[in-house]
Every structure is written in structure tokens, then in C-alpha cells.
Write a protein that holds these residues in place. Structure first.
Motif, PDB file in Angstrom:
ATOM      1  N   VAL A 132       0.852  -1.201   0.000  1.00 27.89           N
ATOM      2  CA  VAL A 132       0.000   0.000   0.000  1.00 27.89           C
ATOM      3  C   VAL A 132       0.881   1.242   0.000  1.00 27.89           C
ATOM      4  O   VAL A 132       1.912   1.282   0.678  1.00 27.89           O
ATOM      5  N   TRP A 133       0.446   2.253  -0.766  1.00 22.10           N
ATOM      6  CA  TRP A 133       1.256   3.465  -0.865  1.00 22.10           C
ATOM      7  C   TRP A 133       0.370   4.699  -0.885  1.00 22.10           C
ATOM      8  O   TRP A 133      -0.839   4.632  -1.086  1.00 22.10           O
ATOM      9  N   GLY A 134       1.000   5.835  -0.673  1.00 20.43           N
ATOM     10  CA  GLY A 134       0.318   7.118  -0.777  1.00 20.43           C
ATOM     11  C   GLY A 134       1.349   8.214  -0.941  1.00 20.43           C
ATOM     12  O   GLY A 134       2.554   7.978  -0.825  1.00 20.43           O
ATOM     13  N   THR A 135       0.874   9.416  -1.218  1.00 15.73           N
ATOM     14  CA  THR A 135       1.805  10.521  -1.460  1.00 15.73           C
ATOM     15  C   THR A 135       1.305  11.811  -0.820  1.00 15.73           C
ATOM     16  O   THR A 135       0.130  11.956  -0.492  1.00 15.73           O
ATOM     17  N   SER A 136       2.239  12.721  -0.671  1.00 19.99           N
ATOM     18  CA  SER A 136       1.882  14.113  -0.431  1.00 19.99           C
ATOM     19  C   SER A 136       2.350  14.917  -1.641  1.00 19.99           C
ATOM     20  O   SER A 136       3.319  14.556  -2.304  1.00 19.99           O
ATOM     21  N   GLY A 137       1.610  15.969  -1.922  1.00 23.61           N
ATOM     22  CA  GLY A 137       1.919  16.823  -3.066  1.00 23.61           C
ATOM     23  C   GLY A 137       1.127  18.101  -2.922  1.00 23.61           C
ATOM     24  O   GLY A 137       1.208  18.766  -1.889  1.00 23.61           O
ATOM     25  N   LEU A 138       0.318  18.417  -3.921  1.00 18.89           N
ATOM     26  CA  LEU A 138      -0.442  19.659  -3.917  1.00 18.89           C
ATOM     27  C   LEU A 138      -1.939  19.378  -3.986  1.00 18.89           C
ATOM     28  O   LEU A 138      -2.380  18.510  -4.744  1.00 18.89           O
ATOM     29  N   VAL A 139      -2.694  20.091  -3.183  1.00 16.18           N
ATOM     30  CA  VAL A 139      -4.152  20.115  -3.338  1.00 16.18           C
ATOM     31  C   VAL A 139      -4.511  21.526  -3.785  1.00 16.18           C
ATOM     32  O   VAL A 139      -4.183  22.502  -3.102  1.00 16.18           O
ATOM     33  N   VAL A 140      -5.156  21.610  -4.943  1.00 13.64           N
ATOM     34  CA  VAL A 140      -5.318  22.894  -5.628  1.00 13.64           C
ATOM     35  C   VAL A 140      -6.770  23.117  -6.035  1.00 13.64           C
ATOM     36  O   VAL A 140      -7.434  22.201  -6.531  1.00 13.64           O
ATOM     37  N   THR A 251      -8.684  19.408  -6.294  1.00  6.43           N
ATOM     38  CA  THR A 251      -8.200  18.041  -6.456  1.00  6.43           C
ATOM     39  C   THR A 251      -6.724  17.956  -6.104  1.00  6.43           C
ATOM     40  O   THR A 251      -6.048  18.974  -5.899  1.00  6.43           O
ATOM     41  N   PHE A 252      -6.232  16.727  -6.046  1.00  6.09           N
ATOM     42  CA  PHE A 252      -4.809  16.497  -5.798  1.00  6.09           C
ATOM     43  C   PHE A 252      -4.046  16.606  -7.101  1.00  6.09           C
ATOM     44  O   PHE A 252      -4.451  16.049  -8.127  1.00  6.09           O
ATOM     45  N   VAL A 253      -2.923  17.318  -7.066  1.00  3.50           N
ATOM     46  CA  VAL A 253      -2.049  17.484  -8.222  1.00  3.50           C
ATOM     47  C   VAL A 253      -0.668  16.945  -7.864  1.00  3.50           C
ATOM     48  O   VAL A 253      -0.072  17.368  -6.862  1.00  3.50           O
ATOM     49  N   ALA A 254      -0.167  16.002  -8.651  1.00  8.16           N
ATOM     50  CA  ALA A 254       1.200  15.529  -8.459  1.00  8.16           C
ATOM     51  C   ALA A 254       2.157  16.618  -8.936  1.00  8.16           C
ATOM     52  O   ALA A 254       2.112  17.007 -10.109  1.00  8.16           O
ATOM     53  N   PRO A 255       3.009  17.167  -8.076  1.00  6.26           N
ATOM     54  CA  PRO A 255       3.880  18.274  -8.471  1.00  6.26           C
ATOM     55  C   PRO A 255       4.844  17.897  -9.589  1.00  6.26           C
ATOM     56  O   PRO A 255       5.211  16.714  -9.738  1.00  6.26           O
TER      57      PRO A 255
END
Length: 356
Positions: A132-140, A251-255
Motif C-alpha cells: 500500500v502506498w500514498g503521497t503528499s503533493g499539492l491540493v489545488v 483536487t490532488f495534483v502531483a507536483p
């Protein structure tokens, strides 16, 4: 046709797993996180293989403590995060190497599998594979801040006074990558890491006047984004998708520099007694249809190749919009943190907080 062929290949794989394990059914003692072994998945596995599964729910700290106390005994398969493997193994010897010939590697997203293998090596041996995985990035808010594509875009005058992030190490790491630096490559060089963090510190102090607030908890941030007080922030992928369900513009945006990724793995405890059952479980839960069941229970995606096709329509659409293949391959996976670096980061965060 793609979905049909996936289902056909999975059915063949299920039959292979069942045939290989039925002759030597064991109890699999699984040390895992909540949601990673839902009851419907366990029942399906038990029916198919004849193995039984005993699930113990835990977290990173407890997993390491339990395995350290027994020298790697008491469990047959465990799921620590990938940065909790090489260090504890080198120090305590609580795991055994993975036999990659017993794992169907075609089931995994290749870039995730290779990254986890590299981050869990001790000597020449691989000790973990991803689950299982997840990320942090940008919510815009894309209607109000569509120009925010990378971490340092949070410093843009276009969104001044309407951005937020935490004063925590992911912010330091994300800004470093966005500035063209590679903090992970400097993990083995304290002087180089100090220099990188110094550059990030200067950037964060420069950006400070445009920050609405440094958020401390997820509920606080969700409220700021829903109200429109904040239009762009660093945050987790699942938070962005949750907001998207209520407000389609958010939404979430992958930087552009890469989302920052964590992975919970599969590892074999050193004194485990049911390796065949452990490998059977790994190959079973990495099947796309089964992996989608785990996503539904846990809320995060797995490293199963093609499992997004079996997720709910809404979640599938959000995932695929945030993570095209190139964004997946560009994720910066957290490696183990060497001693001393957190003290350097703590000093940077304190000085940014105190800056006027």
C-alpha cells in the motif's frame, strides 16, 4: 478487452496459487495495518488456498518492537513502511531475505517495485516488496489557482495570502526537489544536506509573507480549502480526492518535481514458519481485483499493476487524473533517514517559524 484479459490472467494465477499451496496448508500469522487485510479478502484467500490467516493490526513502532522482542518470531508476514526495514535489519536481524523467484513481479507497478527493492536492500539481499502506498503533493482549487503546478509555485504572487503548508519535513523535502536539488541523494553527506536545507530555509522565509497559515491538522486544512480561504496547499492525495467529491474544482495534483511517496511493504520475519503461505498471500493480494478490494477498505491504492481499473468509478477517475504514468514514475520515495538529519531539519523549521 483489457479488463477481460486481466480477469482471465488473474483466474489463471489464482489457480496456480491454489494448486501450489493446497498440499501444504499452514496458518499465516499476519502483522499488518488496519484495512490491509479486510475480512472478505481473508475469506477468499482461505477458501482458495486452504491456509488460515490470523490478523494482528499494528503500526510501525509496534511492529518493530514486537519483532525485536522475539528476534523476528511470532509472525510469518509483516508490513512495516519501507524506511523501517534496512536499519532495523542491520541492527537487530529481525527479517529474512525475500526469495524473488516466489513472487509474481509482473503484478507490481515496475517503478514502485524497483524503488522498494532498492530501499530495502541490506548487502545484496532484498528484504521488502511494496504493497500500500500514498503521497503528499499539492491540493489545488484549479479554478482559482490553476497555475500552481509545483511546490515553489506556492510562493507565486498570484496566490499570495491564499496558500498553506505544514512546517514539517515533507515541506523541506518537496521544496528542495522543486528548487532542482536532490535531498535524498545527499542523505549520506551531512555537509551537503546542511547546504541544501540552508537554501530551502532561505526560500521558505522569502515565501512566508504569502502564507495564509501553517496548517497543523487535516481537518483544519480541509476547512480552509472548502471555505476558499486557501486555494493551494501541500497535502495528501486522499485528502485532495475527498475534497474533489464535494467540490470538483479542488483536487490532488502531483507536483512537477514529483510527489513524495510512502510505501508499506511485505517483509518476512526472521523466524517465520509459513513462508509458502506468506508468498501465496503476497501473490494473491497483488491481483488487480483483490487489490481493488483492499483499496476500498484502506482508502489508499496498492502497487498492483492495473488495480485502478477495478476501483470505484469516482475514485478511479480521480486517481487517473492525478497520476498519469509519468507522475507515478516520478514519485520520490522516502528512503531511510540517517542519524543526524532530523536535527538539521528541526533547526531549519524552528528558524522559519521564528522569522518575521
Amino acid at each position: 478487452m483489457k479488463k477481460q484479459s486481466l480477469m482471465l490472467s488473474s483466474a489463471v494465477a489464482f489457480a496456480v496459487i491454489a494448486g501450489a499451496t493446497a498440499a501444504s496448508a499452514d496458518t499465516l500469522r499476519l502483522l499488518t495495518w488496519g484495512g490491509y487485510a479486510p475480512e472478505d479478502v481473508v475469506a477468499k484467500f482461505e477458501d482458495m488456498t486452504g491456509h488460515t490467516v490470523e490478523v494482528t493490526k499494528s503500526n510501525n513502532e509496534e511492529m518493530i518492537a514486537k519483532l525485536r522482542a522475539t528476534g523476528g518470531g511470532g509472525f510469518d508476514l509483516a508490513q512495516p513502511s519501507q524506511d523501517r526495514i534496512a536499519g532495523p535489519q542491520a541492527e537487530f536481524g529481525i527479517y529474512k531475505p525475500m526469495d524473488m523467484s516466489k513472487i509474481d513481479t509482473s503484478l507490481f507497478i515496475p517503478s514502485m517495485l524497483e524503488a522498494t527493492k532498492g530501499n530495502t536492500m541490506v548487502g545484496d539481499a532484498v528484504y521488502g516488496v511494496p504493497h500500500v502506498w500514498g503521497t503528499s503533493g499539492l491540493v489545488v482549487d484549479t479554478a482559482m489557482a490553476g497555475m500552481v503546478k509545483d511546490y515553489t509555485d506556492l510562493c507565486s504572487p498570484d496566490v499570495a495570502g491564499k496558500v498553506s503548508y505544514r512546517l514539517k519535513r515533507p515541506t523541506l523535502i518537496g521544496f528542495a526537489f522543486s528548487m532542482g536539488l536532490d535531498p535524498f541523494a545527499a542523505y549520506g553527506d551531512e555537509a551537503a544536506y546542511t547546504d541544501i536545507m540552508g537554501q530551502v530555509e532561505a526560500k521558505l522565509i522569502e515565501c512566508k509573507p504569502g502564507v495564509k497559515t501553517y496548517w497543523g491538522g487535516g481537518d483544519e486544512l480541509m476547512g480552509l480549502l472548502r471555505s476558499g480561504e486557501v486555494v493551494a496547499s501541500m497535502a495528501w492525495d486522499t485528502g485532495g480526492w475527498k475534497l474533489n467529491a464535494d467540490k470538483p474544482d479542488i483536487t490532488f495534483v502531483a507536483p512537477a518535481a514529483g510527489a513524495l511517496g510512502w510505501v508499506d511493504t511485505f517483509v518476512l520475519p526472521a523466524k517465520g514458519k509459513a513462508d509458502d503461505a506468506a508468498y501465496a498471500w503476497i501473490n494473491f493480494v497483488m491481483q488487480p481485483e483483490v487489490a481493488a478490494m483492499i483499496t476500498a477498505a484502506a482508502g489508499n491504492f496498492t502497487a498492483s499493476q492495473g488495480a485502478d481499473e477495478f476501483a470505484s468509478a469516482d475514485l478511479k477517475a480521480r486517481y487517473q487524473a492525478s497520476f498519469p504514468a509519468e507522475a507515478i514514475d516520478n514519485i520520490k520515495w522516502y528512503p531511510p533517514v540517517p542519524a543526524g538529519l532530523e536535527a538539521i531539519e528541526g533547526g531549519v523549521l524552528d528558524r522559519v517559524k521564528a522569522a518575521k
